[in-house]
Design a protein around this motif. Structure first.
Motif, PDB file in Angstrom:
ATOM      1  N   TYR A 236     -11.534  -2.691 -13.883  1.00 48.80           N
ATOM      2  CA  TYR A 236     -10.523  -2.407 -14.895  1.00 48.80           C
ATOM      3  C   TYR A 236      -9.150  -2.219 -14.254  1.00 48.80           C
ATOM      4  O   TYR A 236      -8.156  -2.752 -14.718  1.00 48.80           O
ATOM      5  N   HIS A 237      -9.100  -1.388 -13.210  1.00 44.97           N
ATOM      6  CA  HIS A 237      -7.827  -0.880 -12.701  1.00 44.97           C
ATOM      7  C   HIS A 237      -7.500  -1.401 -11.307  1.00 44.97           C
ATOM      8  O   HIS A 237      -8.390  -1.563 -10.468  1.00 44.97           O
ATOM      9  N   SER A 238      -6.209  -1.607 -11.050  1.00 38.81           N
ATOM     10  CA  SER A 238      -5.753  -2.003  -9.724  1.00 38.81           C
ATOM     11  C   SER A 238      -4.360  -1.445  -9.484  1.00 38.81           C
ATOM     12  O   SER A 238      -3.690  -0.964 -10.410  1.00 38.81           O
ATOM     13  N   PHE A 239      -3.928  -1.513  -8.235  1.00 42.91           N
ATOM     14  CA  PHE A 239      -2.602  -1.024  -7.872  1.00 42.91           C
ATOM     15  C   PHE A 239      -2.061  -1.903  -6.759  1.00 42.91           C
ATOM     16  O   PHE A 239      -2.781  -2.272  -5.838  1.00 42.91           O
ATOM     17  N   ASP A 240      -0.771  -2.238  -6.844  1.00 38.98           N
ATOM     18  CA  ASP A 240      -0.154  -3.116  -5.853  1.00 38.98           C
ATOM     19  C   ASP A 240       1.230  -2.584  -5.497  1.00 38.98           C
ATOM     20  O   ASP A 240       2.169  -2.682  -6.278  1.00 38.98           O
ATOM     21  N   VAL A 241       1.342  -2.020  -4.289  1.00 39.48           N
ATOM     22  CA  VAL A 241       2.626  -1.448  -3.866  1.00 39.48           C
ATOM     23  C   VAL A 241       3.647  -2.539  -3.525  1.00 39.48           C
ATOM     24  O   VAL A 241       4.833  -2.257  -3.383  1.00 39.48           O
ATOM     25  N   MET A 242       3.186  -3.788  -3.428  1.00 40.80           N
ATOM     26  CA  MET A 242       4.076  -4.900  -3.085  1.00 40.80           C
ATOM     27  C   MET A 242       4.179  -5.891  -4.238  1.00 40.80           C
ATOM     28  O   MET A 242       4.355  -7.089  -4.028  1.00 40.80           O
ATOM     29  N   TRP A 243       4.114  -5.400  -5.475  1.00 41.09           N
ATOM     30  CA  TRP A 243       4.099  -6.303  -6.620  1.00 41.09           C
ATOM     31  C   TRP A 243       5.357  -7.182  -6.665  1.00 41.09           C
ATOM     32  O   TRP A 243       5.285  -8.377  -6.893  1.00 41.09           O
TER      33      TRP A 243
END
Length: 222
Positions: A38-45
């Motif tokens: 469901y969830h993700s995170f990207d510090v370099m989006w």
């Protein structure tokens, strides 16, 4: 519940960002297959911007963009009566008041369909100097408990407890989820091999290198 209710319940930007990072890493442990999460995170989006995202595989999703300007939240519930596909465009008021620092995100290609229409049923924002979250002036349709899908979209964000994640994960993945391990990640304590094993004995800490880097989540050996 509507976006206005969510605005009253959401934590501040730093706390929300940390919650999103923790949830993303938890799901990376429970589901090594990115497509099933469901969830993700990207510090370099994008340059100067980080993004937390949710997609349930059935057409519902949200994106939260964090930057020096603050935070911008876009949610889309494909069954909501406020769907832009019901009105041939976003519901009146949902995007009209988005401030200039976030206007580029309203038109961001990743948040629009192939015709350039914003795919959104709920939108919230908070500039760095704001003391609370903001929502546009919206006249919601009568007789609807969740007209913009906010209750379904943002449940884990307005109930930022380890128990809430445990309930979600046990229901979705149909497995038992160690609550102490969830608490460990919700507290942003460095991830260890023991915590990984408690959540997924088939995974190692080394397997998570890319996901930990994407969420900028700390880890230690052992």
């Amino acid at each position: 519940m509507t976006a206005h209710d969510v605005a009253c319940l959401l934590p501040g930007i730093p706390v929300l960002r940390d919650l999103c990072r923790s949830v993303a890493v938890l799901e990376a442990i429970l589901s090594p297959d990115w497509e099933s999460r469901y969830h993700s995170f990207d510090v370099m989006w994008s340059p100067g911007e980080e993004m937390a995202s949710m997609r349930n595989g059935s057409g519902d999703e949200y994106s939260i963009v964090f930057s020096a300007a603050g935070a911008y939240i876009r949610g889309f519930d494909h069954e909501a009566v406020m769907s832009p596909y019901m009105e041939d465009g976003p519901w009146p008021g949902v995007l009209d008041s988005v401030p200039g620092v976030f206007r580029h995100l309203v038109e961001e290609a990743a948040f629009c369909d192939e015709d350039g229409m914003p795919v959104v049923t709920a939108c919230l924002w908070r500039e760095a100097r704001d003391e609370h979250w903001r929502v546009g002036e919206i006249e919601y349709p009568d007789g609807e408990n969740d007209p913009d899908g906010a209750a379904r979209l943002f449940g884990l964000l307005v109930d930022p407890s380890p128990e809430a994640f445990q309930r979600f994960a046990e229901d979705y993945y149909e497995i038992s989820v160690d609550l102490d391990a969830v608490r460990h990640l919700y507290a942003l304590r460095p991830l260890t091999s023991a915590v990984v094993t408690a959540l997924n004995p088939d995974l190692t800490l080394g397997d998570l290198a890319e996901d930990l880097a994407a969420a900028r989540y700390p880890s230690v050996a052992g």
